[in-house]
Write a protein that holds these residues in place. Structure first.
Motif, mmCIF file in Angstrom:
data_model
loop_
_atom_site.group_PDB
_atom_site.id
_atom_site.type_symbol
_atom_site.label_atom_id
_atom_site.label_comp_id
_atom_site.label_asym_id
_atom_site.label_seq_id
_atom_site.Cartn_x
_atom_site.Cartn_y
_atom_site.Cartn_z
ATOM 1 N N SER A 283 0.923 -1.653 0.260
ATOM 2 C CA SER A 283 0.116 -0.041 -0.023
ATOM 3 C C SER A 283 1.127 1.416 -0.386
ATOM 4 C CB SER A 283 -0.825 0.177 1.163
ATOM 5 O OG SER A 283 -1.507 0.978 0.933
ATOM 6 N N GLY A 284 0.771 2.677 -1.106
ATOM 7 C CA GLY A 284 1.486 3.305 -0.931
ATOM 8 C C GLY A 284 2.996 3.552 -1.718
ATOM 9 N N ALA A 285 2.761 2.005 -2.542
ATOM 10 C CA ALA A 285 3.641 2.265 -3.237
ATOM 11 C C ALA A 285 3.719 1.823 -4.182
ATOM 12 C CB ALA A 285 5.062 0.748 -2.670
ATOM 13 N N LEU A 286 2.117 1.988 -4.810
ATOM 14 C CA LEU A 286 1.763 1.902 -5.997
ATOM 15 C C LEU A 286 1.450 2.595 -6.434
ATOM 16 C CD1 LEU A 286 0.840 -2.069 -6.510
ATOM 17 C CD2 LEU A 286 3.048 -1.179 -7.225
ATOM 18 N N LEU A 287 1.300 3.225 -7.849
ATOM 19 C CA LEU A 287 0.765 5.685 -8.392
ATOM 20 C C LEU A 287 -0.314 4.502 -9.752
ATOM 21 C CD1 LEU A 287 0.111 8.186 -9.171
ATOM 22 C CD2 LEU A 287 2.159 7.375 -11.073
ATOM 23 N N PRO A 288 -1.512 4.463 -9.557
ATOM 24 C CA PRO A 288 -2.536 3.723 -10.138
ATOM 25 C C PRO A 288 -2.691 4.570 -11.632
ATOM 26 C CG PRO A 288 -3.296 5.296 -7.911
ATOM 27 C CD PRO A 288 -2.347 5.152 -8.199
ATOM 28 N N ILE A 289 -3.058 4.406 -12.742
ATOM 29 C CA ILE A 289 -3.085 5.181 -14.444
ATOM 30 C C ILE A 289 -4.288 4.377 -14.370
ATOM 31 C CG2 ILE A 289 -2.034 5.889 -16.143
ATOM 32 C CD1 ILE A 289 0.941 4.714 -14.906
ATOM 33 N N PRO A 290 -5.356 5.480 -14.235
ATOM 34 C CA PRO A 290 -6.711 5.029 -14.910
ATOM 35 C C PRO A 290 -6.377 5.813 -16.934
ATOM 36 C CG PRO A 290 -6.523 6.332 -12.988
ATOM 37 C CD PRO A 290 -5.569 6.627 -13.426
ATOM 38 N N LEU A 291 -6.938 4.470 -17.206
ATOM 39 C CA LEU A 291 -7.452 4.849 -18.659
ATOM 40 C C LEU A 291 -8.602 4.544 -19.013
ATOM 41 C CD1 LEU A 291 -3.800 2.531 -19.179
ATOM 42 C CD2 LEU A 291 -3.988 5.059 -19.424
ATOM 43 N N SER A 292 -8.830 5.152 -20.489
ATOM 44 C CA SER A 292 -10.247 4.574 -20.962
ATOM 45 C C SER A 292 -10.270 2.927 -21.802
ATOM 46 C CB SER A 292 -11.066 5.943 -21.555
ATOM 47 O OG SER A 292 -9.660 5.410 -23.324
ATOM 48 N N ALA A 293 -11.380 3.128 -21.668
ATOM 49 C CA ALA A 293 -11.915 1.701 -22.239
ATOM 50 C C ALA A 293 -11.163 0.925 -23.508
ATOM 51 C CB ALA A 293 -12.941 0.891 -22.108
ATOM 52 N N ALA A 294 -11.039 2.393 -24.446
ATOM 53 C CA ALA A 294 -11.401 2.679 -25.533
ATOM 54 C C ALA A 294 -8.791 2.375 -25.734
ATOM 55 C CB ALA A 294 -11.089 4.191 -26.358
ATOM 56 N N ALA A 295 -8.757 2.016 -24.341
ATOM 57 C CA ALA A 295 -6.834 2.036 -24.593
ATOM 58 C C ALA A 295 -7.144 0.929 -24.562
ATOM 59 C CB ALA A 295 -5.844 2.777 -23.262
ATOM 60 N N ILE A 296 -7.838 0.158 -24.087
ATOM 61 C CA ILE A 296 -7.378 -1.212 -24.070
ATOM 62 C C ILE A 296 -7.345 -2.483 -25.573
ATOM 63 C CG2 ILE A 296 -8.546 -3.787 -23.571
ATOM 64 C CD1 ILE A 296 -11.224 -2.787 -21.861
ATOM 65 N N GLY A 297 -6.184 -2.334 -25.136
ATOM 66 C CA GLY A 297 -5.272 -3.321 -26.025
ATOM 67 C C GLY A 297 -3.889 -2.948 -27.298
ATOM 68 N N THR A 298 -4.439 -1.045 -26.430
ATOM 69 C CA THR A 298 -2.737 -0.868 -26.923
ATOM 70 C C THR A 298 -1.594 -0.689 -26.263
ATOM 71 O OG1 THR A 298 -3.554 1.514 -26.371
ATOM 72 C CG2 THR A 298 -4.724 0.875 -28.205
ATOM 73 N N MET A 299 -0.713 -0.026 -26.950
ATOM 74 C CA MET A 299 0.797 -0.132 -26.193
ATOM 75 C C MET A 299 0.566 1.102 -25.301
ATOM 76 S SD MET A 299 3.774 -1.174 -25.396
ATOM 77 C CE MET A 299 4.422 -2.099 -26.581
ATOM 78 N N VAL A 300 0.435 0.839 -24.201
ATOM 79 C CA VAL A 300 1.240 2.352 -23.041
ATOM 80 C C VAL A 300 2.141 3.032 -22.766
ATOM 81 C CG1 VAL A 300 -0.007 3.451 -20.408
ATOM 82 C CG2 VAL A 300 -1.328 2.084 -22.603
ATOM 83 N N ARG A 301 2.424 4.179 -22.527
ATOM 84 C CA ARG A 301 3.897 3.928 -22.500
ATOM 85 C C ARG A 301 3.762 5.288 -21.823
ATOM 86 N NH1 ARG A 301 4.442 2.908 -27.799
ATOM 87 N NH2 ARG A 301 6.189 1.916 -28.345
ATOM 88 N N VAL A 302 5.084 5.233 -20.345
ATOM 89 C CA VAL A 302 5.257 5.987 -19.405
ATOM 90 C C VAL A 302 6.760 6.386 -18.686
ATOM 91 C CG1 VAL A 302 3.191 5.251 -17.806
ATOM 92 C CG2 VAL A 302 5.754 4.688 -16.791
ATOM 93 N N GLN A 303 7.091 7.607 -18.509
ATOM 94 C CA GLN A 303 8.497 8.322 -18.820
ATOM 95 C C GLN A 303 8.334 9.381 -17.183
ATOM 96 O OE1 GLN A 303 9.686 10.291 -21.905
ATOM 97 N NE2 GLN A 303 8.721 12.777 -21.179
ATOM 98 N N ALA A 304 9.668 8.654 -16.523
ATOM 99 C CA ALA A 304 9.880 9.038 -15.598
ATOM 100 C C ALA A 304 11.671 9.719 -15.763
ATOM 101 C CB ALA A 304 9.519 8.526 -14.409
ATOM 102 N N ILE A 305 11.479 11.097 -14.685
ATOM 103 C CA ILE A 305 12.914 12.098 -14.218
ATOM 104 C C ILE A 305 12.381 12.271 -13.068
ATOM 105 C CG2 ILE A 305 11.429 13.827 -15.558
ATOM 106 C CD1 ILE A 305 14.704 13.930 -16.650
ATOM 107 N N GLY A 306 13.708 11.144 -12.425
ATOM 108 C CA GLY A 306 14.262 11.986 -10.973
ATOM 109 C C GLY A 306 15.215 12.615 -10.473
ATOM 110 N N ILE A 307 15.773 12.653 -9.010
ATOM 111 C CA ILE A 307 16.684 13.378 -9.536
ATOM 112 C C ILE A 307 18.585 13.560 -9.857
ATOM 113 C CG2 ILE A 307 17.102 13.252 -7.156
ATOM 114 C CD1 ILE A 307 18.142 15.879 -6.134
ATOM 115 N N GLY A 308 17.879 12.075 -10.457
ATOM 116 C CA GLY A 308 19.317 11.229 -10.542
ATOM 117 C C GLY A 308 19.592 10.566 -11.785
ATOM 118 N N ASP A 309 18.372 11.219 -13.052
ATOM 119 C CA ASP A 309 18.345 10.943 -13.709
ATOM 120 C C ASP A 309 19.013 12.143 -14.657
ATOM 121 O OD1 ASP A 309 17.023 8.138 -13.308
ATOM 122 O OD2 ASP A 309 14.708 10.077 -13.259
ATOM 123 N N ALA A 310 19.194 11.818 -16.656
ATOM 124 C CA ALA A 310 20.119 12.222 -17.007
ATOM 125 C C ALA A 310 19.205 13.411 -18.000
ATOM 126 C CB ALA A 310 21.337 12.455 -17.200
#
Length: 727
Positions: A574-601
């Protein structure tokens, strides 16, 4: 008559004699070097609490010390608005973030460097110079040629912006405040003012200028001199750390040791009517305990306390707050020496000597005939007949100091953030209620000092990105370094185990009882299978072996087979997962996320196909076919519920969907010959249908349960031999 005397200020510095400043030549020098009235020096609390009060004096730092500093300039909090979500991901929302820009004065004399920085007790900057939160940072060392800060000049105007020459200060530009309740945190700094420890004499000489010279006395890891006079700045320091003082007629010369005492002959004691007069202060007025409060570098400069006692209830104590950095053993030694000095110096004497002893002055030591001890000169009076000396018994050494215990350090962890690690998960329902919309879950971590990263989402192959906020708390992530074998989802798997390398040594796993497992403890995604583990054994700095497994949890039994080295491991907490709500139209498609933190170039990217397992009912189980008589074959199955995983005696699992509905397909020879939609978990396959379908031998069935958003996946598949059942 001329008088040279150790003044009240001098006597308060390190006892009646031996102070860091000691005797001065006349009252003019006393006023010039020490100041007139009594002054207060720095207290320990002064260095721990950040302030912004106008007119607060700044300390002059020596050695290395941890100080809070004084905010000397700040802007209003800067608010940043950002739209998150939108597009195929659902409705938009506005996220707010806050930052602040401000300057903190550290020392009223130049420094060399700033090392670690704490914010609200947590490390903002580590020992390696790495930052734990986003900020711009500039340090001004306090030189007389330093330029004005460009940010302050831009806000205040060049003509109204001082360069604060002679003052060491730090400027933070857009410090992210999310970690600190959206307010400027209380900061403390590990400041290196000098390249090495400094002595009491060096501190006194630096503060007094031409009035004092020398380098003698106790060596301190660091010291903060504060007050509106030299006396106020060093009085507490000198009370605990005395040195020997010699007046050469121009300045006071400080030395680490006083040297051999001057021997006075018996024949010299006959001057005047009184040879010598000795007095002793009553024991009831002396301390039976000396306590020194100090800062301990071994404990991240946390305040420490060391005591010296003569025994008994310690009803009379002397408290010394020393705004200095010391090892615990050194502080204990100073406390013991202070107690010994207080009792030794209770004895004073007056002595008259011939004029040829005019060279004897305050701070010098004497040995007298018929006396085994050593005396120190506290004052000198010259009259027409003799030189009269005021003496005090001098301490000749302190007994062995008992061991000192510093206490356990409670320092803030100093882990490097490192690169962000992302695991994008298509999880079955992991909460009590059924999900109403498809979603993915993002687990993220990094090095031991990693805290969070800013996340963006793309549903068009990376052509465009939309902000969706920040990651959740750091998750426990890793990869499998062995392949998990196949197991039975209906039983405890005690035959298989798997070894996991976690992201860093600060992560850990723990076992759980069978009862806790049944309650849902220790759930983890390994590859595409949701497992639970009852045993966790550490076999390396980052490596763990987990066993006593429950397999294929919450409808993930299709992934029980096919594990491999390199499978991603994610502990579901609990508390360690970020939910990403999506629409039904996105089912079956490729979902990409990108993140940048203080240690990332560069941004770190993760991707997953949206299978929408969160909204799909689990596939039915237990296929069967029975002869119902009348040449009717009943094909049946057992439904499962995405909200009913707990065992309920005497009752069926809740439906968990808007309505009960199934899609049954019957295939003969690999071709689907009949598709049936039914609201019951069975279908009567009569002779007419079988004849029409050509189903006289074996058939293959596929069953999916319908969901409000998507059907179950994977479907139930089974082969039925009609002849064996109805023969």
């Amino acid at each position: 008559m001329a008088t040279l005397v150790l003044t009240a200020a001098g006597s308060a510095v390190g006892g009646p004699i031996g102070g860091a400043i000691g005797a001065l030549v006349g009252q003019q020098v006393d006023r010039r070097v020490l100041g007139g009235g009594r002054r207060e020096g720095a207290r320990l609390t002064d260095l721990k609490v950040q302030t912004s009060a106008y007119g607060i004096p700044l300390p002059k730092l020596f050695g290395t010390l941890r100080v809070a500093g004084t905010v000397i300039w700040a802007t209003e909090l800067q608010e940043t608005r950002e739209s998150v979500g939108g597009g195929k991901a659902g409705g938009k929302a506005t996220a707010y973030s806050y930052s602040a820009s401000f300057a903190v004065a550290l020392s009223a004399r130049p420094i060399r460097a700033v090392h670690r920085i704490w914010a609200d007790g947590k490390l903002l900057r580590g020992a390696a110079g790495d930052w734990k939160s986003e900020t711009g940072f500039r340090l001004y060392l306090g030189g007389e040629d330093q330029a004005a800060d460009p940010l302050i000049a831009a806000v205040e105007g060049v003509d109204a912006c001082p360069a604060h020459r002679g003052i060491a200060y730090a400027v933070f530009e857009h410090l992210a405040l999310a970690d600190y309740g959206n307010r400027i945190p209380s900061l403390t700094f590990e400041v290196e003012a000098d390249a090495a420890p400094v002595t009491v004499g060096a501190v006194a000489a630096a503060l007094a200028g031409e009035g004092v010279a020398g380098e003698g006395g106790e060596a301190l890891a660091g010291y903060a001199a504060s007050g509106d006079s030299v006396r106020g700045a060093i009085e507490a320091l000198a009370a605990a750390c005395p040195v020997s003082v010699v007046d050469d007629g121009a300045v006071l010369r400080l030395a680490a040791a006083a040297g051999a005492p001057v021997a006075i002959g018996e024949e010299e004691l006959g001057v005047g009517e009184a040879r010598r007069a000795i007095e002793r202060v009553a024991a009831g007025s002396l301390p039976d305990e000396v306590a020194i409060f100090y800062y301990d570098p071994a404990r991240d400069y946390q305040a420490g306390l060391q005591r010296a006692r003569r025994g008994g209830p310690a009803l009379r104590g002397r408290r010394i707050e020393l705004a200095a950095a010391l090892a615990a053993g050194d502080a204990r030694r100073l406390a013991e020496a202070g107690l010994a000095r207080a009792w030794t110096e209770r004895t004073t004497a007056t002595l008259r000597l011939p004029w040829h002893r005019l060279a004897l002055g305050p701070g010098m030591r004497l040995s007298l005939p018929g006396d085994d001890g050593v005396w120190a000169v506290r004052g000198t009076t010259i009259d027409a007949g003799a030189v009269e000396l005021a003496l005090v018994r001098a301490v000749e050494g302190v007994a062995a100091t008992p061991p000192a215990v510093a206490g356990r350090a409670a320092g803030a962890p100093d882990g490097v953030a490192g690169a962000t690690i992302l695991h994008l998960l298509d999880l079955p329902p992991i909460e009590g209620a059924a999900d109403a919309t498809p979603r993915l879950w993002l687990a993220a971590a990094g090095g031991a000092g990693w805290r969070r990263a800013v996340v963006s989402l793309s549903l068009d192959g990376g052509a465009s990105w939309s902000a969706i906020g920040e990651t959740a708390a750091p998750a426990v992530l890793g990869v499998a370094v062995s392949a998990l074998g196949e197991g039975d989802p209906a039983l405890f798997d005690c035959a298989n185990s798997v070894e996991i390398d976690l992201a860093h040594e600060g992560m850990a796993l723990a076992g759980a009882s069978d009862a806790a497992l049944i309650g849902g403890a220790n759930s983890a995604m390994l590859g595409e299978e949701l497992i639970q583990f009852g045993e966790a054994v550490q076999i390396g700095p980052r490596r763990w072996r987990i066993g006593r497994l429950l397999r294929g949890r919450r409808g993930s039994e299709a992934a029980v087979a096919g594990h491999a080295v390199g499978d991603r491991f994610t502990l579901i907490e609990s508390g360690a997962l970020l939910p990403i709500p999506l629409s039904a139209a996105a089912i079956g498609t490729m979902v990409r996320v990108q993140a940048i933190g203080i240690g990332d170039a560069e941004p770190v990217v993760a991707e997953a196909i949206l299978g929408a397992r969160a909204v799909r009912p689990p596939s039915p189980v237990h296929p069967r076919a029975i002869d119902r008589g009348g040449d009717v074959l009943r094909i049946g199955w057992t439904r499962r519920s995405r909200t009913g995983w707990a065992w309920i005696d005497g009752a069926d699992a809740p439906l968990g969907e808007e309505a009960e509905a199934y899609r049954l397909e019957i295939a003969v020879g690999g071709a689907v010959v009949r598709a049936i939609d039914t609201a019951a978990p069975w279908f009567n396959y009569g002779p007419a249908e079988r004849a029409a379908d050509g189903a006289s031998g074996s058939i293959a069935i596929t069953v999916r349960q319908a969901g409000a958003v998507a059907p179950s996946d994977p479907p139930l598949r089974a082969n039925i031999h009609i002849g064996e059942i109805m023969g």
